[in-house]
Design an enzyme around this catalytic site. Structure first.
Site, PDB file in Angstrom:
ATOM      1  N   THR A 209       1.061  -1.115  -0.072  1.00 58.68           N
ATOM      2  CA  THR A 209      -0.012  -0.038   0.048  1.00 58.68           C
ATOM      3  C   THR A 209       0.810   1.242  -0.108  1.00 58.68           C
ATOM      4  OG1 THR A 209      -1.694  -1.142   1.419  1.00 58.68           O
ATOM      5  CG2 THR A 209      -1.954   1.356   1.187  1.00 58.68           C
TER       6      THR A 209
ATOM      7  N   TYR B 261      -2.033 -10.794   1.765  1.00 53.80           N
ATOM      8  CA  TYR B 261      -2.014  -9.427   2.249  1.00 53.80           C
ATOM      9  C   TYR B 261      -3.843  -9.153   2.651  1.00 53.80           C
ATOM     10  CZ  TYR B 261      -1.406  -4.317   2.611  1.00 53.80           C
ATOM     11  OH  TYR B 261      -1.473  -3.010   2.888  1.00 53.80           O
ATOM     12  N   ASN B 262      -4.001  -9.178   3.994  1.00 56.09           N
ATOM     13  CA  ASN B 262      -5.392  -8.983   4.315  1.00 56.09           C
ATOM     14  C   ASN B 262      -5.417  -7.417   4.750  1.00 56.09           C
ATOM     15  OD1 ASN B 262      -8.156  -9.657   4.767  1.00 56.09           O
ATOM     16  ND2 ASN B 262      -7.641  -9.592   7.044  1.00 56.09           N
TER      17      ASN B 262
ATOM     18  N   LYS C 161      -0.212 -11.146   6.090  1.00 54.06           N
ATOM     19  CA  LYS C 161       0.028  -9.711   6.644  1.00 54.06           C
ATOM     20  C   LYS C 161      -1.409  -9.222   6.949  1.00 54.06           C
ATOM     21  CE  LYS C 161       1.064  -6.183   4.102  1.00 54.06           C
ATOM     22  NZ  LYS C 161       1.646  -4.942   3.820  1.00 54.06           N
TER      23      LYS C 161
ATOM     24  N   VAL D 212       4.433  -5.394  10.072  1.00 55.26           N
ATOM     25  CA  VAL D 212       4.756  -4.918   9.044  1.00 55.26           C
ATOM     26  C   VAL D 212       4.352  -3.331   9.101  1.00 55.26           C
ATOM     27  CG1 VAL D 212       4.302  -4.872   6.466  1.00 55.26           C
ATOM     28  CG2 VAL D 212       3.970  -6.867   7.738  1.00 55.26           C
TER      29      VAL D 212
HETATM   30  C1  ELE Z   1      -0.065  -0.690   5.927  1.00 63.44           C
HETATM   31  C2  ELE Z   1      -0.633   0.537   6.114  1.00 63.44           C
HETATM   32  C3  ELE Z   1      -1.637   0.423   7.242  1.00 63.44           C
HETATM   33  C4  ELE Z   1       1.303  -0.962   5.691  1.00 63.44           C
HETATM   34  C5  ELE Z   1       1.556  -1.768   3.254  1.00 63.44           C
HETATM   35  C6  ELE Z   1       1.560  -1.958   4.655  1.00 63.44           C
HETATM   36  O1  ELE Z   1       2.064  -0.481   2.991  1.00 63.44           O
HETATM   37  O2  ELE Z   1       1.626  -2.497   2.261  1.00 63.44           O
HETATM   38  O3  ELE Z   1      -2.907   3.277   9.008  1.00 63.44           O
HETATM   39  O4  ELE Z   1      -1.663   1.649  10.081  1.00 63.44           O
HETATM   40  O5  ELE Z   1      -3.537   0.880   9.043  1.00 63.44           O
HETATM   41  O6  ELE Z   1      -0.989  -1.565   5.193  1.00 63.44           O
HETATM   42  O7  ELE Z   1       0.389   1.722   6.296  1.00 63.44           O
HETATM   43  O8  ELE Z   1      -1.947   1.738   7.418  1.00 63.44           O
HETATM   44  P1  ELE Z   1      -2.323   2.021   9.206  1.00 63.44           P
HETATM   45  O9  ELE Z   1       1.327  -3.250   5.040  1.00 63.44           O
END
Ligand code: ELE
Length: 294
Positions: free
Chosen positions: A42, A129-130, A154, A193
């Site tokens: 993300t 990736y959930n 994750k 993560v």
């Molecule tokens: C998280 C987001 C979640 C990080 C990715 C990640 O970027 O692939 O606000 O903590 O829910 O999914 O950064 O953001 P928050 O795994």
């Protein structure tokens, strides 16, 4: 236990991937003790990348490290399978995919079928990736149970009980992906993560070290400072604030986000810099206290 950073993807001002900056950034993260880089997540703007660009990012990252989980999900299964095939020549930790997203009320049997296909075709361990808040679909432990051969998951979820359930009912690696649950995930799951690791890799490595030494209270103290910077990121829109925070705390440029996630305005950057200035001494205090060089 692992600390995993979903890296920001540096773009140039005209929206192209900035290879040199990406390389420099990943080198720094590995040097600072990050165990695994989660590419095209993300934070890395996975949904904004073409299949070709995902390959390009794998190539650039692989020049730095093989400790990679390659996120290759998308809404075009041909592309995803092609990326799986492409990953064959890379000696990496695994591949990952978010569940098919955007379309409402997907029957869970379709999503299960999707992940089964990935497991069947993948040359590498497969991670789910959930991220229900983003995809609109929750790959809960009951659905996960129906897919044999998965390596891990994750779970980007503020509901920690939800993450614990996978650990309780399944025999796979489980990571929580909420920035605010780093110490908790390091203590009770297989690791964390966290996007905050892009700009606070020292504090993330330190949390891991303290947890592994059983110094949980000290780890919580470090986490409090970690939280303060996460709060700043969220105040301005974390997806774009990450780019400025890397510069502020790590001292190098990671370029721009890709539009339509717009870069912060000049005024916002000034404000953010002022916010950072107010608490930056806490960051350096901790590094000094634990004898860490940044
Ligand atoms: C998280 C987001 C979640 C990080 C990715 C990640 O970027 O692939 O606000 O903590 O829910 O999914 O950064 O953001 P928050 O795994």
């Amino acid at each position: 236990m692992e600390i995993i950073v979903p890296n920001v993807t540096p773009f140039t001002k005209d929206n192209r991937i900035d290879k040199d900056r990406l390389k420099e950034h990943l080198e720094n993260l590995i040097e600072k003790g990050i165990d695994i880089i989660f590419i095209n997540g993300t934070t890395g703007m996975g949904p904004s990348l073409s299949a070709e660009e995902k390959k390009e990012i794998l190539n650039i990252s692989y020049d730095v490290t093989g400790k990679i989980i390659f996120q290759l999900g998308g809404l075009n299964l041909d592309d995803t399978l092609n990326l799986l095939q492409y990953s064959r020549d890379f000696d990496i930790i695994g591949v990952a995919s978010y569940s098919p997203y955007y379309y409402p009320q997907l029957p869970s049997k379709w999503v299960i079928r999707y992940f089964k296909t990935l497991v069947e075709k993948s040359p590498h361990p497969v991670y789910v990736y959930n991220f229900p808040a983003a995809t609109g679909f929750d790959m809960n432990y009951e659905l996960m149970k129906q897919i044999d051969g998965l390596a891990g998951l994750k779970d980007t979820n503020d509901n920690f009980v939800h993450s614990l359930q996978y650990k309780r009912f399944l025999n796979i690696k489980v990571y929580n992906g909420s920035d605010y649950l780093t110490v908790q995930s390091l203590t009770y799951l297989d690791g964390t993560v966290t996007a905050g690791g892009n700009y606070m890799p020292e504090l993330l490595s330190l949390q891991k070290k303290l947890v592994s030494e059983g110094k949980i209270n000290d780890a919580f103290e470090v986490q409090k400072t970690y939280y303060k910077f996460l709060d700043i990121a969220r105040k301005y829109g974390q997806m774009s604030a990450h780019y400025i925070l890397v510069k502020e705390l790590q001292g190098y440029d990671v370029g721009y986000p890709r539009e339509p996630l717009y870069p912060l305005t000049e005024d916002e950057i000034k404000q953010l810099e002022a916010d950072v200035k107010e608490i930056k001494n806490e960051y350096t205090f901790i590094l000094d206290k634990y004898g860490i060089t940044s």
